[in-house]
Design an enzyme around this catalytic site. Structure first.
Site, mmCIF file in Angstrom:
data_model
loop_
_atom_site.group_PDB
_atom_site.id
_atom_site.type_symbol
_atom_site.label_atom_id
_atom_site.label_comp_id
_atom_site.label_asym_id
_atom_site.label_seq_id
_atom_site.Cartn_x
_atom_site.Cartn_y
_atom_site.Cartn_z
ATOM 1 N N LYS A 37 -16.155 4.618 5.000
ATOM 2 C CA LYS A 37 -15.157 4.660 6.063
ATOM 3 C C LYS A 37 -15.376 5.896 6.927
ATOM 4 O O LYS A 37 -16.245 6.730 6.654
ATOM 5 C CB LYS A 37 -13.748 4.667 5.464
ATOM 6 N N GLU B 133 0.855 -1.194 0.000
ATOM 7 C CA GLU B 133 0.000 0.000 0.000
ATOM 8 C C GLU B 133 0.885 1.235 0.000
ATOM 9 O O GLU B 133 1.886 1.279 0.718
ATOM 10 C CB GLU B 133 -0.893 0.090 1.258
ATOM 11 N N GLU C 15 -13.600 5.398 -0.615
ATOM 12 C CA GLU C 15 -14.455 4.508 0.173
ATOM 13 C C GLU C 15 -15.255 5.366 1.150
ATOM 14 O O GLU C 15 -14.827 5.627 2.272
ATOM 15 C CB GLU C 15 -13.606 3.466 0.896
ATOM 16 N N GLU D 96 -9.814 9.141 5.710
ATOM 17 C CA GLU D 96 -9.958 7.740 5.317
ATOM 18 C C GLU D 96 -10.823 7.558 4.074
ATOM 19 O O GLU D 96 -10.725 6.541 3.391
ATOM 20 C CB GLU D 96 -10.543 6.925 6.477
#
Length: 334
Positions: A310, A258, A307, A315
């Site tokens: 989240k 990542e 996303e 985030e």
């Protein structure tokens, strides 16, 4: 939406199939995400040839069949106790999630994510190595040992004294945990998967400049013996290589499982900075690091999509694409 996604996706440049392998992480904690078929189409049209997912999703695995996309498949932390406790459970997991999809190009099985005895995932630490061993046994039993490598992904908290990079060493307080895992990787010729985020170092340390964090520094910023560092990413990766060398594991390769830069929610989180970081990253990892010059570094950008389910803020904003599949900025994967 399908047509819109496919057309807008062309903002991303093509990738030569021989280029250094930069993939993307495909997190799914969002609503209104593209269908699995649309996801595969976006990977193909942007020539993103590797994908990381964090748990098996049967519909996605079926969609990946025959796609030629190489897959890094995760086993969630909360599944480790069951897998560690029984070889039969590990065999069933591999049968159900790997063997049953013969047309998927599995590359890695990632047993757990960011587990160590001194963080919030400490309750899983005792199960990590036994689960890795049982999954490795299952992979061999099914005749997949030459195709799939078994590893785990870690954050940089396993390493201390990262400045200068040559001082890097595994945290003495967790050596009884990490050393047997490193031996497992050596014995099975598997890579150490590291989640490497210059963004977090930059955001928490005012002495780190934005150019050094985003590959735009005009010259050497850190001198370390014979090596000079023009960017923070290399320095962080090489501190882990130094730690590996100190425990006699210099043969273990690092895969950056990542890395990325958010576009909102924190310090310097702009679309322009994310575009700069990710585009420069793709070009840079082809050349290796000062400690491993000329050796391309397999890397996965986090995240393919925003996303939005989240926690609000940082985030939610790591995606190259918005959660509806529309790209935020052009990325050149050439």
């Amino acid at each position: 939406m399908v047509i819109t996604v496919l057309v807008l996706g062309l903002l991303f440049s093509s990738l030569d199939t021989t280029a250094a392998g930069v993939g993307t992480c495909y997190g799914m904690q969002g609503n209104n995400l593209p269908s699995f078929q649309q996801v595969i189409a976006q990977y193909h049209q942007n020539n993103i040839q590797r994908m990381r997912i964090y748990y098996p999703v049967p519909g996605l695995l079926r969609a990946l069949g025959g796609s030629n996309i190489e897959l890094m498949l995760g086993i969630p932390n909360d599944s480790l106790q069951s897998i560690a406790s029984s070889q039969a459970n590990a065999n069933s997991w591999v049968q159900n999630n790997v063997k049953n999809y013969p047309n998927v190009k599995f590359r890695y099985i990632v047993v757990g994510n960011e587990i160590r005895p001194n963080n919030g995932a400490s309750r899983y630490a005792q199960f990590l190595l036994p689960a890795m061993q049982n999954i490795q046994n299952a992979i061999k039993q099914f005749g997949l040992g030459n195709q799939i490598k078994v590893s785990s992904s870690f954050d940089l908290g396993i390493v201390v004294n990262t400045f200068p990079p040559s001082n890097g060493q595994f945290n003495p307080g967790i050596r009884s945990f990490i050393d047997p895992i490193i031996r497992f990787l050596v014995n099975n010729r598997a890579p150490l998967l590291m989640n490497v985020y210059p963004y977090f170092s930059y955001a928490s340390n005012p002495q780190i400049s934005l150019p050094y964090a985003t590959f735009t520094s005009p010259g050497i910023t850190v001198h370390d013996g014979q090596n000079g560092y023009q960017n923070l990413f290399d320095a962080l990766v090489d501190s882990v290589y130094a730690a590996l060398e100190k425990v006699g594991a210099g043969s273990v390769e690092i895969v950056v499982s990542e890395t990325g830069w958010p576009t909102a929610g924190g310090k310097s989180t702009t679309i322009d900075n994310a575009r700069t970081y990710n585009n420069n990253l793709i070009q840079h990892v082809k050349r290796g690091t000062p400690r491993r010059p000329g050796k391309s570094l397999e890397t996965y950008i986090f995240d393919m999509y925003d996303e939005n389910l989240k926690s609000p803020g940082l985030e939610q904003n790591w995606g190259l694409f918005r959660n509806n599949g529309i790209p935020k900025y052009p990325v050149n994967f050439n």
